[in-house]
Enzyme design. Structure first.
Site, PDB file in Angstrom:
ATOM      1  N   ASP A  39      -2.484   3.776  -4.259  1.00 58.55           N
ATOM      2  CA  ASP A  39      -2.450   2.361  -4.658  1.00 58.55           C
ATOM      3  C   ASP A  39      -2.360   2.240  -6.173  1.00 58.55           C
ATOM      4  O   ASP A  39      -2.844   3.100  -6.914  1.00 58.55           O
ATOM      5  CB  ASP A  39      -3.714   1.663  -4.136  1.00 58.55           C
ATOM      6  N   ASN A  87       2.649  -4.601   4.609  1.00 60.01           N
ATOM      7  CA  ASN A  87       3.483  -4.561   3.401  1.00 60.01           C
ATOM      8  C   ASN A  87       4.839  -5.270   3.575  1.00 60.01           C
ATOM      9  O   ASN A  87       5.533  -5.530   2.588  1.00 60.01           O
ATOM     10  CB  ASN A  87       3.692  -3.124   2.908  1.00 60.01           C
TER      11      ASN A  87
HETATM   12  C1  IPE Z   1      -2.518  -0.155   0.971  1.00 61.65           C
HETATM   13  O1  IPE Z   1      -2.259  -0.716  -0.252  1.00 61.65           O
HETATM   14  C2  IPE Z   1      -1.238   0.287   1.617  1.00 61.65           C
HETATM   15  C3  IPE Z   1      -0.592   1.456   1.033  1.00 61.65           C
HETATM   16  C4  IPE Z   1      -1.075   2.191   0.069  1.00 61.65           C
HETATM   17  C5  IPE Z   1       0.677   1.777   1.606  1.00 61.65           C
HETATM   18  P1  IPE Z   1      -2.053  -2.293  -0.427  1.00 61.65           P
HETATM   19  O2  IPE Z   1      -1.834  -2.499  -1.880  1.00 61.65           O
HETATM   20  O3  IPE Z   1      -1.010  -2.784   0.493  1.00 61.65           O
HETATM   21  O4  IPE Z   1      -3.459  -2.873   0.046  1.00 61.65           O
HETATM   22  P2  IPE Z   1      -4.181  -4.228  -0.338  1.00 61.65           P
HETATM   23  O5  IPE Z   1      -3.214  -5.334  -0.081  1.00 61.65           O
HETATM   24  O6  IPE Z   1      -4.545  -4.135  -1.779  1.00 61.65           O
HETATM   25  O7  IPE Z   1      -5.386  -4.267   0.547  1.00 61.65           O
HETATM   26  C1  IPE Z   2       0.858   1.096  -3.563  1.00 63.29           C
HETATM   27  O1  IPE Z   2       0.988   0.428  -4.776  1.00 63.29           O
HETATM   28  C2  IPE Z   2       2.199   1.385  -2.938  1.00 63.29           C
HETATM   29  C3  IPE Z   2       2.468   0.638  -1.715  1.00 63.29           C
HETATM   30  C4  IPE Z   2       1.657  -0.193  -1.110  1.00 63.29           C
HETATM   31  C5  IPE Z   2       3.777   0.847  -1.121  1.00 63.29           C
HETATM   32  P1  IPE Z   2       1.027  -1.155  -4.833  1.00 63.29           P
HETATM   33  O2  IPE Z   2       2.442  -1.606  -4.768  1.00 63.29           O
HETATM   34  O3  IPE Z   2       0.126  -1.743  -3.809  1.00 63.29           O
HETATM   35  O4  IPE Z   2       0.442  -1.423  -6.293  1.00 63.29           O
HETATM   36  P2  IPE Z   2      -0.541  -2.588  -6.732  1.00 63.29           P
HETATM   37  O5  IPE Z   2      -1.733  -2.530  -5.835  1.00 63.29           O
HETATM   38  O6  IPE Z   2       0.215  -3.859  -6.583  1.00 63.29           O
HETATM   39  O7  IPE Z   2      -0.877  -2.262  -8.154  1.00 63.29           O
HETATM   40 MG    MG Z   3      -1.829  -2.281  -3.812  1.00 64.57          MG
END
Ligand code: IPE
Ligand code: IPE
Ligand code: MG
Length: 262
Positions: A39, A87
């Site tokens: 993340d 997502n």
């Molecule tokens: C969790 O991250 C999903 C992945 C790492 C693929 P998200 O960024 O989607 O989770 P939330 O929305 O912060 O809970």
């Molecule tokens: C995790 O990084 C990757 C995926 C969920 C695919 P994020 O895209 O959630 O990054 P933040 O949480 O917005 O910084």
């Molecule tokens: Mg995230």
């Protein structure tokens, strides 16, 4: 289970930062299965005034380094949460960009992974992915399925609630098919449910790592992590490197796992 390093420790970690005391590293207590919630790609990009997709692209190097490091220290299963069932809510260009990135990266990396004896599989509903992304994952599995080294489990379009729901449905369907007299409620056991999860062939994670300072599961492996150890780090995923991974492993090795006992 006794693990062994596939290389010298100093070769895997040539330049250990001063804040890490690796003297207690225990080769025999390397977690068998590490699951990572990668993340912080978006925040990494935002800090640099870049598009979110640039953050995802930068995250690939962290994935590469984590795979190599995990394999080198003898981790048997590495699960990486790459795309959740939630997502899809993201802007269309980010979703499309991620799907293309998965396909492109998988195609580019599969030979190297194969050479490292890594087996590549997926969990999640891949049937909803664009065709070329599905194809890249399917080809990676075909090419690497007989490898005997670490298994890389890519969680893509994965969501734990959907997984558990369909596992329970499968158990109930089996029970209905076998019982003309009606459903045998006792057929719904933890073992029966687990055997229908996408992870049926994979041991439960020993260690779950989440980057970017968040402390939540976001629908990841809810059933499987009942007794997993947690490690959260503020490091944003694209900045995560082998020494961050080592910190997580050392922290894990300092835990006492009790599974409800004493
Ligand atoms: C969790 O991250 C999903 C992945 C790492 C693929 P998200 O960024 O989607 O989770 P939330 O929305 O912060 O809970
Ligand atoms: C995790 O990084 C990757 C995926 C969920 C695919 P994020 O895209 O959630 O990054 P933040 O949480 O917005 O910084
Ligand atoms: Mg995230």
């Amino acid at each position: 289970m006794v693990h062994s390093l596939n290389k010298e420790f100093s070769e895997i970690f040539p330049d250990i930062p001063a804040d890490i005391d690796a003297s207690g590293f225990d080769e025999a207590r390397v977690p068998q299965h590490v699951a990572v919630i990668m993340d912080g790609n978006g925040r990494w990009a935002k800090k640099r005034m870049l598009n979110r997709l640039n953050g995802h692209k930068a995250g690939i190097e962290a994935v590469r380094e984590t795979i190599r490091c995990a394999s080198d220290i003898g981790v048997r299963y590495l699960t990486i949460y790459s795309f959740s069932t939630e997502n899809w809510k993201r802007p269309q260009d980010e979703v499309v960009g991620l799907m293309n990135l998965f396909a492109k990266t998988m195609l580019a990396e599969v030979d190297g992974l194969d050479e490292e004896n890594v087996r590549v599989m997926t969990i999640g509903d891949t049937s909803a992915l664009p065709e070329d992304t599905q194809h890249a994952f399917a080809e990676a599995w075909e090419q690497t399925k007989d490898n005997t080294g670490m298994t890389l489990v890519v969680a893509v379009n994965y969501g734990s609630r959907a997984e558990i729901t369909s596992a329970v449905q499968a158990v109930v369907n089996e029970a209905l098919a076998q019982q003309e007299a009606g459903l045998e409620v006792a057929a719904v056991t933890p073992e029966a449910i687990a055997s229908h999860l996408h992870t049926a062939s994979i041991p439960d994670p020993d260690l779950v790592i989440r980057t970017s300072g968040e402390m939540r599961l976001s629908n990841f492996l809810l059933w499987q992590i009942a007794y997993s150890e947690f490690y959260c780090t503020p490091v944003l995923w694209p900045d995560f490197n082998r020494y961050d991974f080592l910190r997580a492993i050392l922290n894990f090795q300092g835990r006492a796992r009790r599974y409800g006992g004493v």
